[in-house]
Design a protein around this motif. Structure first.
Motif, PDB file in Angstrom:
ATOM      1  N   ASP A  62     109.634  79.747   9.000  1.00  0.00           N
ATOM      2  CA  ASP A  62     110.783  80.233   8.236  1.00  0.00           C
ATOM      3  C   ASP A  62     110.889  81.751   8.213  1.00  0.00           C
ATOM      4  O   ASP A  62     111.716  82.301   7.470  1.00  0.00           O
ATOM      5  CB  ASP A  62     110.720  79.693   6.797  1.00  0.00           C
ATOM      6  N   ASN A  63     110.081  82.443   9.036  1.00  0.00           N
ATOM      7  CA  ASN A  63     110.141  83.905   9.069  1.00  0.00           C
ATOM      8  C   ASN A  63     111.528  84.382   9.484  1.00  0.00           C
ATOM      9  O   ASN A  63     112.190  83.776  10.337  1.00  0.00           O
ATOM     10  CB  ASN A  63     109.110  84.476  10.038  1.00  0.00           C
ATOM     11  N   LEU A  64     111.939  85.486   8.883  1.00  0.00           N
ATOM     12  CA  LEU A  64     113.229  86.093   9.189  1.00  0.00           C
ATOM     13  C   LEU A  64     113.027  87.335  10.037  1.00  0.00           C
ATOM     14  O   LEU A  64     111.986  87.982   9.990  1.00  0.00           O
ATOM     15  CB  LEU A  64     113.936  86.482   7.887  1.00  0.00           C
ATOM     16  N   CYS A  65     114.049  87.690  10.765  1.00  0.00           N
ATOM     17  CA  CYS A  65     114.021  88.914  11.575  1.00  0.00           C
ATOM     18  C   CYS A  65     114.465  90.073  10.675  1.00  0.00           C
ATOM     19  O   CYS A  65     115.579  90.576  10.786  1.00  0.00           O
ATOM     20  CB  CYS A  65     114.916  88.766  12.800  1.00  0.00           C
ATOM     21  N   VAL A  66     113.568  90.471   9.792  1.00  0.00           N
ATOM     22  CA  VAL A  66     113.898  91.501   8.795  1.00  0.00           C
ATOM     23  C   VAL A  66     114.075  92.879   9.428  1.00  0.00           C
ATOM     24  O   VAL A  66     114.788  93.723   8.876  1.00  0.00           O
ATOM     25  CB  VAL A  66     112.844  91.557   7.660  1.00  0.00           C
ATOM     26  N   GLU A  67     113.454  93.134  10.558  1.00  0.00           N
ATOM     27  CA  GLU A  67     113.576  94.430  11.232  1.00  0.00           C
ATOM     28  C   GLU A  67     114.808  94.494  12.135  1.00  0.00           C
ATOM     29  O   GLU A  67     115.151  95.566  12.624  1.00  0.00           O
ATOM     30  CB  GLU A  67     112.319  94.714  12.061  1.00  0.00           C
ATOM     31  N   CYS A  68     115.463  93.371  12.368  1.00  0.00           N
ATOM     32  CA  CYS A  68     116.641  93.338  13.236  1.00  0.00           C
ATOM     33  C   CYS A  68     117.808  94.032  12.560  1.00  0.00           C
ATOM     34  O   CYS A  68     117.843  94.180  11.340  1.00  0.00           O
ATOM     35  CB  CYS A  68     117.021  91.897  13.556  1.00  0.00           C
ATOM     36  N   GLU A  69     118.777  94.417  13.385  1.00  0.00           N
ATOM     37  CA  GLU A  69     120.004  95.019  12.882  1.00  0.00           C
ATOM     38  C   GLU A  69     121.180  94.139  13.270  1.00  0.00           C
ATOM     39  O   GLU A  69     121.051  93.236  14.089  1.00  0.00           O
ATOM     40  CB  GLU A  69     120.171  96.424  13.465  1.00  0.00           C
ATOM     41  N   GLY A  70     122.320  94.398  12.690  1.00  0.00           N
ATOM     42  CA  GLY A  70     123.534  93.674  13.046  1.00  0.00           C
ATOM     43  C   GLY A  70     123.472  92.224  12.628  1.00  0.00           C
ATOM     44  O   GLY A  70     122.876  91.872  11.609  1.00  0.00           O
ATOM     45  N   GLU A  71     124.066  91.363  13.438  1.00  0.00           N
ATOM     46  CA  GLU A  71     124.183  89.945  13.080  1.00  0.00           C
ATOM     47  C   GLU A  71     122.846  89.204  13.052  1.00  0.00           C
ATOM     48  O   GLU A  71     122.743  88.154  12.434  1.00  0.00           O
ATOM     49  CB  GLU A  71     125.159  89.225  14.016  1.00  0.00           C
ATOM     50  N   GLU A  72     121.821  89.745  13.693  1.00  0.00           N
ATOM     51  CA  GLU A  72     120.509  89.102  13.676  1.00  0.00           C
ATOM     52  C   GLU A  72     119.699  89.423  12.414  1.00  0.00           C
ATOM     53  O   GLU A  72     118.724  88.753  12.123  1.00  0.00           O
ATOM     54  CB  GLU A  72     119.685  89.485  14.912  1.00  0.00           C
ATOM     55  N   LYS A  73     120.109  90.445  11.674  1.00  0.00           N
ATOM     56  CA  LYS A  73     119.357  90.872  10.489  1.00  0.00           C
ATOM     57  C   LYS A  73     119.183  89.717   9.519  1.00  0.00           C
ATOM     58  O   LYS A  73     120.124  89.040   9.139  1.00  0.00           O
ATOM     59  CB  LYS A  73     120.035  92.036   9.785  1.00  0.00           C
ATOM     60  N   ASN A  74     117.924  89.478   9.150  1.00  0.00           N
ATOM     61  CA  ASN A  74     117.524  88.446   8.190  1.00  0.00           C
ATOM     62  C   ASN A  74     117.842  87.017   8.621  1.00  0.00           C
ATOM     63  O   ASN A  74     117.828  86.114   7.795  1.00  0.00           O
ATOM     64  CB  ASN A  74     118.121  88.738   6.807  1.00  0.00           C
ATOM     65  N   LYS A  75     118.109  86.808   9.909  1.00  0.00           N
ATOM     66  CA  LYS A  75     118.242  85.446  10.425  1.00  0.00           C
ATOM     67  C   LYS A  75     116.850  84.902  10.706  1.00  0.00           C
ATOM     68  O   LYS A  75     115.927  85.648  11.042  1.00  0.00           O
ATOM     69  CB  LYS A  75     119.064  85.416  11.707  1.00  0.00           C
ATOM     70  N   LYS A  76     116.729  83.569  10.624  1.00  0.00           N
ATOM     71  CA  LYS A  76     115.462  82.936  10.986  1.00  0.00           C
ATOM     72  C   LYS A  76     115.166  83.216  12.455  1.00  0.00           C
ATOM     73  O   LYS A  76     116.062  83.149  13.292  1.00  0.00           O
ATOM     74  CB  LYS A  76     115.531  81.436  10.745  1.00  0.00           C
ATOM     75  N   ILE A  77     113.914  83.529  12.746  1.00  0.00           N
ATOM     76  CA  ILE A  77     113.515  83.744  14.135  1.00  0.00           C
ATOM     77  C   ILE A  77     113.627  82.435  14.911  1.00  0.00           C
ATOM     78  O   ILE A  77     114.043  82.432  16.071  1.00  0.00           O
ATOM     79  CB  ILE A  77     112.103  84.352  14.208  1.00  0.00           C
ATOM     80  N   LEU A  78     113.306  81.324  14.279  1.00  0.00           N
ATOM     81  CA  LEU A  78     113.488  80.017  14.905  1.00  0.00           C
ATOM     82  C   LEU A  78     114.985  79.809  15.121  1.00  0.00           C
ATOM     83  O   LEU A  78     115.765  79.847  14.184  1.00  0.00           O
ATOM     84  CB  LEU A  78     112.913  78.914  14.013  1.00  0.00           C
ATOM     85  N   GLY A  79     115.377  79.645  16.372  1.00  0.00           N
ATOM     86  CA  GLY A  79     116.785  79.493  16.722  1.00  0.00           C
ATOM     87  C   GLY A  79     117.447  80.780  17.174  1.00  0.00           C
ATOM     88  O   GLY A  79     118.563  80.768  17.681  1.00  0.00           O
ATOM     89  N   LEU A  80     116.765  81.902  17.026  1.00  0.00           N
ATOM     90  CA  LEU A  80     117.325  83.199  17.390  1.00  0.00           C
ATOM     91  C   LEU A  80     117.366  83.363  18.910  1.00  0.00           C
ATOM     92  O   LEU A  80     116.413  83.029  19.606  1.00  0.00           O
ATOM     93  CB  LEU A  80     116.463  84.303  16.777  1.00  0.00           C
TER      94      LEU A  80
END
Length: 138
Positions: A62-80
């Motif tokens: 369930d980790n999120l891409c907290v360091e990402c920017e734009g539309e990926e920000k705080n999305k789950k890494i699973l499925g990214l």
């Protein structure tokens, strides 16, 4: 087994589809050799992308891409979708980008199957034109 060579996630292997194709499921390995996650590389309308389809550490699913920017920000890494917009150029796929979910950075990159071992996927990312950030075997 297929292998992706990427320094920021280290080495990857796959138990699926031994062929001279980038398409399929690839295991991303930690430096220790332990499997970290599985990425599926696929083509849609001539464009090649790759997304995370499995994270093997249940505590990180369930980790999120907290360091990402734009539309990926705080999305789950699973499925990214980590690999985006690659186009075929002879035996390589070029002009794409790769996202490192650990630091949120996006790099210009190219990917290709190793000519000596079809189970190794080489991934090379660049900043600008000449600075190599990570690579597989040439």
């Amino acid at each position: 087994m297929k292998y992706i060579l990427i320094l920021f996630v280290c080495i990857a292997s796959s138990q699926l589809a031994i062929s001279q194709s980038v398409f399929g499921k690839w295991e991303i390995l930690k430096e220790s050799g332990e499997v970290r996650s599985i990425i599926e590389i696929y083509e849609n309308d001539g464009i090649v992308n790759g997304k995370v389809i499995e994270i093997l550490d249940e505590e990180k699913e369930d980790n999120l891409c907290v360091e990402c920017e734009g539309e990926e920000k705080n999305k789950k890494i699973l499925g990214l979708v980590l690999l985006k917009d690659f186009k075929k150029d002879q035996e390589k796929y070029v002009d794409g980008t790769i996202l490192n979910p650990d630091d949120g950075k996006i790099y210009k990159s190219k990917i290709w199957v190793d000519e000596d071992n079809p189970n190794i996927l080489n991934v090379r990312g660049y900043i600008g034109f000449f600075i190599k950030l990570w690579s597989g075997e040439d």
